[in-house]
Design a protein around this motif. Sequence first.
Motif, PDB file in Angstrom:
ATOM      1  N   GLY A 136      -0.694  -5.967  -7.081  1.00  0.00           N
ATOM      2  CA  GLY A 136      -0.464  -5.424  -5.752  1.00  0.00           C
ATOM      3  C   GLY A 136       0.157  -6.452  -4.823  1.00  0.00           C
ATOM      4  O   GLY A 136       0.742  -7.442  -5.266  1.00  0.00           O
ATOM      5  N   ARG A 137      -0.012  -6.198  -3.535  1.00  0.00           N
ATOM      6  CA  ARG A 137       0.549  -7.099  -2.520  1.00  0.00           C
ATOM      7  C   ARG A 137      -0.591  -7.869  -1.856  1.00  0.00           C
ATOM      8  O   ARG A 137      -1.568  -7.285  -1.411  1.00  0.00           O
ATOM      9  CB  ARG A 137       1.340  -6.310  -1.482  1.00  0.00           C
ATOM     10  CG  ARG A 137       1.931  -7.174  -0.373  1.00  0.00           C
ATOM     11  CD  ARG A 137       2.886  -6.361   0.485  1.00  0.00           C
ATOM     12  NE  ARG A 137       4.093  -6.038  -0.268  1.00  0.00           N
ATOM     13  CZ  ARG A 137       5.002  -5.157   0.142  1.00  0.00           C
ATOM     14  NH1 ARG A 137       4.833  -4.500   1.270  1.00  0.00           N
ATOM     15  NH2 ARG A 137       6.081  -4.931  -0.582  1.00  0.00           N
ATOM     16  N   ILE A 138      -0.437  -9.202  -1.823  1.00  0.00           N
ATOM     17  CA  ILE A 138      -1.456 -10.073  -1.274  1.00  0.00           C
ATOM     18  C   ILE A 138      -1.302 -10.170   0.238  1.00  0.00           C
ATOM     19  O   ILE A 138      -0.194 -10.051   0.776  1.00  0.00           O
ATOM     20  CB  ILE A 138      -1.366 -11.472  -1.925  1.00  0.00           C
ATOM     21  CG1 ILE A 138      -2.649 -12.278  -1.717  1.00  0.00           C
ATOM     22  CG2 ILE A 138      -0.149 -12.219  -1.424  1.00  0.00           C
ATOM     23  CD1 ILE A 138      -3.766 -11.858  -2.610  1.00  0.00           C
ATOM     24  N   GLY A 139      -2.405 -10.356   0.920  1.00  0.00           N
ATOM     25  CA  GLY A 139      -2.383 -10.451   2.372  1.00  0.00           C
ATOM     26  C   GLY A 139      -2.364 -11.889   2.858  1.00  0.00           C
ATOM     27  O   GLY A 139      -2.077 -12.839   2.115  1.00  0.00           O
ATOM     28  N   ARG A 140      -2.717 -12.066   4.140  1.00  0.00           N
ATOM     29  CA  ARG A 140      -2.743 -13.389   4.753  1.00  0.00           C
ATOM     30  C   ARG A 140      -3.989 -14.134   4.298  1.00  0.00           C
ATOM     31  O   ARG A 140      -5.071 -13.570   4.204  1.00  0.00           O
ATOM     32  CB  ARG A 140      -2.731 -13.255   6.273  1.00  0.00           C
ATOM     33  CG  ARG A 140      -2.690 -14.587   7.020  1.00  0.00           C
ATOM     34  CD  ARG A 140      -2.583 -14.341   8.511  1.00  0.00           C
ATOM     35  NE  ARG A 140      -3.747 -13.616   8.995  1.00  0.00           N
ATOM     36  CZ  ARG A 140      -4.888 -14.194   9.365  1.00  0.00           C
ATOM     37  NH1 ARG A 140      -5.037 -15.516   9.262  1.00  0.00           N
ATOM     38  NH2 ARG A 140      -5.894 -13.462   9.809  1.00  0.00           N
ATOM     39  N   SER A 141      -3.838 -15.432   4.040  1.00  0.00           N
ATOM     40  CA  SER A 141      -4.953 -16.248   3.598  1.00  0.00           C
ATOM     41  C   SER A 141      -5.696 -16.803   4.809  1.00  0.00           C
ATOM     42  O   SER A 141      -5.089 -17.287   5.767  1.00  0.00           O
ATOM     43  CB  SER A 141      -4.460 -17.404   2.728  1.00  0.00           C
ATOM     44  OG  SER A 141      -5.538 -18.238   2.368  1.00  0.00           O
ATOM     45  N   SER A 142      -7.029 -16.719   4.755  1.00  0.00           N
ATOM     46  CA  SER A 142      -7.840 -17.260   5.842  1.00  0.00           C
ATOM     47  C   SER A 142      -8.355 -18.660   5.536  1.00  0.00           C
ATOM     48  O   SER A 142      -9.069 -19.256   6.343  1.00  0.00           O
ATOM     49  CB  SER A 142      -9.036 -16.330   6.100  1.00  0.00           C
ATOM     50  OG  SER A 142      -9.875 -16.268   4.961  1.00  0.00           O
ATOM     51  N   ALA A 143      -8.008 -19.206   4.364  1.00  0.00           N
ATOM     52  CA  ALA A 143      -8.463 -20.545   3.971  1.00  0.00           C
ATOM     53  C   ALA A 143      -7.280 -21.360   3.474  1.00  0.00           C
ATOM     54  O   ALA A 143      -6.319 -20.818   2.919  1.00  0.00           O
ATOM     55  CB  ALA A 143      -9.542 -20.449   2.901  1.00  0.00           C
ATOM     56  N   SER A 144      -7.382 -22.656   3.676  1.00  0.00           N
ATOM     57  CA  SER A 144      -6.330 -23.575   3.238  1.00  0.00           C
ATOM     58  C   SER A 144      -6.937 -24.626   2.321  1.00  0.00           C
ATOM     59  O   SER A 144      -8.160 -24.858   2.335  1.00  0.00           O
ATOM     60  CB  SER A 144      -5.690 -24.259   4.451  1.00  0.00           C
ATOM     61  OG  SER A 144      -5.122 -23.307   5.320  1.00  0.00           O
ATOM     62  N   PRO A 145      -6.122 -25.275   1.493  1.00  0.00           N
ATOM     63  CA  PRO A 145      -6.636 -26.337   0.633  1.00  0.00           C
ATOM     64  C   PRO A 145      -7.386 -27.394   1.452  1.00  0.00           C
ATOM     65  O   PRO A 145      -6.929 -27.827   2.511  1.00  0.00           O
ATOM     66  CB  PRO A 145      -5.379 -26.909  -0.009  1.00  0.00           C
ATOM     67  CG  PRO A 145      -4.432 -25.749  -0.035  1.00  0.00           C
ATOM     68  CD  PRO A 145      -4.706 -25.000   1.227  1.00  0.00           C
ATOM     69  N   GLU A 159       1.901 -15.714   0.999  1.00  0.00           N
ATOM     70  CA  GLU A 159       1.332 -14.563   1.700  1.00  0.00           C
ATOM     71  C   GLU A 159       2.342 -13.426   1.784  1.00  0.00           C
ATOM     72  O   GLU A 159       3.514 -13.635   2.113  1.00  0.00           O
ATOM     73  CB  GLU A 159       0.897 -14.979   3.115  1.00  0.00           C
ATOM     74  CG  GLU A 159      -0.219 -16.013   3.104  1.00  0.00           C
ATOM     75  CD  GLU A 159      -0.478 -16.586   4.477  1.00  0.00           C
ATOM     76  OE1 GLU A 159      -1.643 -16.814   4.821  1.00  0.00           O
ATOM     77  OE2 GLU A 159       0.505 -16.807   5.221  1.00  0.00           O
ATOM     78  N   GLY A 160       1.880 -12.220   1.458  1.00  0.00           N
ATOM     79  CA  GLY A 160       2.723 -11.033   1.539  1.00  0.00           C
ATOM     80  C   GLY A 160       3.494 -10.710   0.284  1.00  0.00           C
ATOM     81  O   GLY A 160       4.132  -9.655   0.213  1.00  0.00           O
ATOM     82  N   GLU A 161       3.446 -11.569  -0.731  1.00  0.00           N
ATOM     83  CA  GLU A 161       4.215 -11.298  -1.937  1.00  0.00           C
ATOM     84  C   GLU A 161       3.424 -10.428  -2.911  1.00  0.00           C
ATOM     85  O   GLU A 161       2.218 -10.224  -2.764  1.00  0.00           O
ATOM     86  CB  GLU A 161       4.610 -12.608  -2.622  1.00  0.00           C
ATOM     87  CG  GLU A 161       3.448 -13.330  -3.277  1.00  0.00           C
ATOM     88  CD  GLU A 161       3.879 -14.585  -4.016  1.00  0.00           C
ATOM     89  OE1 GLU A 161       5.090 -14.877  -4.008  1.00  0.00           O
ATOM     90  OE2 GLU A 161       3.013 -15.262  -4.591  1.00  0.00           O
TER      91      GLU A 161
END
Length: 406
Positions: free
Chosen positions: A195-204, A96-98
């Motif tokens: 671009g820059r990715i945000g926070r993920s709202s889902a997990s494996p 997240e954020g990279e």
Amino acid sequence: MQPSRAVTVCLVHLFERPVKGKSVKLRVLMLVASVLLVVGCSEEAAVPPPINVVVDEVVAEPYQPKSTYVGRLQARDDVAIQAKVTGYLSSREFREGERVDAGDVLYTIDDSEYRAALARAKALMASATAAQANAERNFKRGQELLPKGAISQAEMDDLLARKLDADAQIESARAEVTSAEVSLSYTVIKAPISGRIGRSSASPGDLVGPNSGNLTTLVSIDPIEALFQISEATYVSALDHQEGNVLTPESLNSIEVTLELTDGVVYPEVGRIDYFANRIDANTGTLETRAEIPNPDSILVPGQYVRVILQDTNLLQGLFMPQAAVQADQQGPFVLVVNSNNIIERRNVELGDRFGLHILVRRGVEEGEPVVVRGLQQVRPGMTVQVTAMPVGVDDDIPGTGVKEG
């Protein structure tokens, strides 16, 4: 001034009249006091000297127009990442954020069900292909037998219908294969832009699908856009300098756009204006404007507030006078000018931008006219004054190739 003849006679009579019971000393004192009183009353009132004021000339100099606005940064592309097929999330392939590049894998969804669907579609395609081939052969035999009378026309029409149905089944099977392949490809979610990715709202392990909402967001970083508002007056003024009075982003390539961050640091990259709104906001009287700013090091982020500085690289000619000469009242800004007879005149002026200690004046004064910069509180229009020129080098911040920004 000499006392008049009547005053002289009065003094002589006073000196000659005896004063009973008074000593000579007292008579002398009375005489001196009378002389001083009469002489003081007989002299004309002294005319005060003219008030001295310090003036500076209105000068014509080349300058580079500069203006500042409050702006907000926004991403050129702001993408919401969603799942297009339903399934359990197998993996998340980013931090997240990279920063990510277009085509990078972000998520994978369990694809076993979709691989099976593709296999079934391919099997149906094979069956439809075989049926089509058989219908095609029967149709060709019928075309050979019909002229010989071996089959009837009705039988021939039936063979044609079966052939056409087989062709349709082929197209349907082919569409099923394509649909299964597309669904299978959706189990791998890739970045559509860099671009820059945000926070993920889902997990494996989470069950995701079209109704799950945004899994994350992705915003473009380089270049980034600065959105700001310019006044209607600024827009009209800019039109005056454009050929044909047409203001387009292409016609403003000479305007450099720089940003000042909230800590006062000027961002090193220079941008350009690339967009104007198609109408002026009726509520605010402003025109939405956008500039494109390079952001190779990702220093700037969307949502950030900045000061947008516009500076024209072309040199324009303008009249400048010291800011200290400007006063204002209910009629607006004005200056006091000393005419050729050393008499004060009031001039209402229209002002432009401020450049250091000087200010651009659009109308109201002429080049070379002396304006009062010191002693303003002591003089009024119509008064005669004594003039002192501003010493050379004092408050002089107008170089020959432009005006220094304060």
